[in-house]
Scaffold this motif. Structure first.
Motif, PDB file in Angstrom:
ATOM      1  N   UNK A  43       0.826  -1.200   0.000  1.00 15.99           N
ATOM      2  CA  UNK A  43       0.000   0.000   0.000  1.00 15.99           C
ATOM      3  C   UNK A  43       0.857   1.244   0.000  1.00 15.99           C
ATOM      4  N   UNK A  44       0.285   2.344   0.470  1.00 13.22           N
ATOM      5  CA  UNK A  44       0.961   3.634   0.467  1.00 13.22           C
ATOM      6  C   UNK A  44       1.540   3.928   1.847  1.00 13.22           C
ATOM      7  N   UNK A  45       2.847   4.172   1.893  1.00  4.51           N
ATOM      8  CA  UNK A  45       3.558   4.486   3.136  1.00  4.51           C
ATOM      9  C   UNK A  45       4.094   5.902   3.061  1.00  4.51           C
ATOM     10  N   UNK A  46       4.024   6.600   4.183  1.00  2.83           N
ATOM     11  CA  UNK A  46       4.677   7.897   4.328  1.00  2.83           C
ATOM     12  C   UNK A  46       5.950   7.649   5.138  1.00  2.83           C
ATOM     13  N   UNK A  47       7.084   8.076   4.601  1.00  2.00           N
ATOM     14  CA  UNK A  47       8.377   7.872   5.253  1.00  2.00           C
ATOM     15  C   UNK A  47       9.020   9.227   5.514  1.00  2.00           C
ATOM     16  N   UNK A  48       9.251   9.519   6.786  1.00  2.00           N
ATOM     17  CA  UNK A  48       9.932  10.758   7.174  1.00  2.00           C
ATOM     18  C   UNK A  48      11.332  10.379   7.639  1.00  2.00           C
ATOM     19  N   UNK A  53      18.843  17.053  12.044  1.00  2.00           N
ATOM     20  CA  UNK A  53      17.845  18.088  12.192  1.00  2.00           C
ATOM     21  C   UNK A  53      17.090  18.431  10.914  1.00  2.00           C
ATOM     22  N   UNK A  54      17.502  17.887   9.787  1.00  2.00           N
ATOM     23  CA  UNK A  54      16.828  18.139   8.515  1.00  2.00           C
ATOM     24  C   UNK A  54      15.953  16.934   8.183  1.00  2.00           C
ATOM     25  N   UNK A  55      14.668  17.189   7.898  1.00  3.16           N
ATOM     26  CA  UNK A  55      13.729  16.104   7.614  1.00  3.16           C
ATOM     27  C   UNK A  55      13.234  16.173   6.178  1.00  3.16           C
ATOM     28  N   UNK A  56      13.067  15.004   5.586  1.00  2.17           N
ATOM     29  CA  UNK A  56      12.496  14.855   4.256  1.00  2.17           C
ATOM     30  C   UNK A  56      11.407  13.802   4.360  1.00  2.17           C
ATOM     31  N   UNK A 139      14.125   7.211  10.800  1.00  3.19           N
ATOM     32  CA  UNK A 139      13.124   7.003   9.754  1.00  3.19           C
ATOM     33  C   UNK A 139      11.830   6.605  10.442  1.00  3.19           C
ATOM     34  N   UNK A 140      10.763   7.327  10.123  1.00  5.98           N
ATOM     35  CA  UNK A 140       9.456   7.009  10.675  1.00  5.98           C
ATOM     36  C   UNK A 140       8.532   6.670   9.516  1.00  5.98           C
ATOM     37  N   UNK A 141       7.995   5.449   9.534  1.00  7.48           N
ATOM     38  CA  UNK A 141       7.097   5.016   8.481  1.00  7.48           C
ATOM     39  C   UNK A 141       5.686   4.866   9.010  1.00  7.48           C
TER      40      UNK A 141
END
Length: 184
Positions: A43-48, A53-56, A139-141
């Motif tokens: 499915x669709x995952x959001x990964x931060x 200190x810089x997040x994408x 990494x937060x998924x």
């Protein structure tokens, strides 16, 4: 910089080189963690991803095959760079301790993964080594649901809305001189 301070020549370049080296070493352990991680739910995952200190944040539409590919984005070099790896499993996740070599110098990395690969997980990686600054990446998924109708497995949607399909990019990269063939 505080007023009155002078920047030493080359300071910015050496800091950038150290940061790049730290990120590369972190990528080695991310690959190692992906090798030991269970598959994520399709499915669709959001990964931060946060480094220094810089997040994408990106979104990934996956199935089983593209999950393996996207999680192993650093390719086969990792096994050679990090030949020593110990995995410890717990009720809340797992920890991976890796001993690596970066440009011929020893490095170590620790990845702690918690959560569920069906709904949400966090992976925190710390790495350090000779001539490399200590580095930390998180990494937060989060599973968002099914992929949208206009998405296919392997699509990565960047934070600016640009969508690329990783398997298609790999096929184009491997095609012999595809760009010049289409011009003829």
């Amino acid at each position: 910089m505080r007023s009155g301070q002078r920047r030493s020549p080359g300071t910015g370049n050496s800091s950038a080189a150290f940061c790049i080296g730290a990120v590369v070493s972190l990528l080695f352990v991310v690959q190692a963690a992906a090798d030991d991680a269970p598959a994520r739910k399709a499915g669709l995952w959001e990964i931060k991803t946060t480094i220094g200190g810089h997040a994408v944040t990106v979104k990934q539409c996956i199935d089983a095959a593209t999950d393996r590919m996207l999680q192993s984005s650093t390719g086969p070099l990792s096994a050679q760079a990090c030949p020593s790896r110990q995995v410890s499993k717990s009720d809340s996740g797992f920890t991976i301790e890796s001993r690596c070599s970066f440009n011929g110098k020893p490095a170590s990395a620790r990845a702690v993964v918690t959560g569920s690969f069906d709904s949400a997980y966090t992976m925190t990686v710390t790495a350090e080594g000779k001539d490399l600054p200590a580095a930390r990446m998180t990494m937060e998924g989060k599973w968002l649901g099914a992929c949208a109708a206009d998405q296919k497995p392997g699509d990565v949607i960047m934070s600016n809305g640009v969508k690329v399909n990783v398997p298609d990019l790999q096929k184009r990269a491997l095609a012999p001189d595809a760009a010049t063939q289409s011009d003829k």
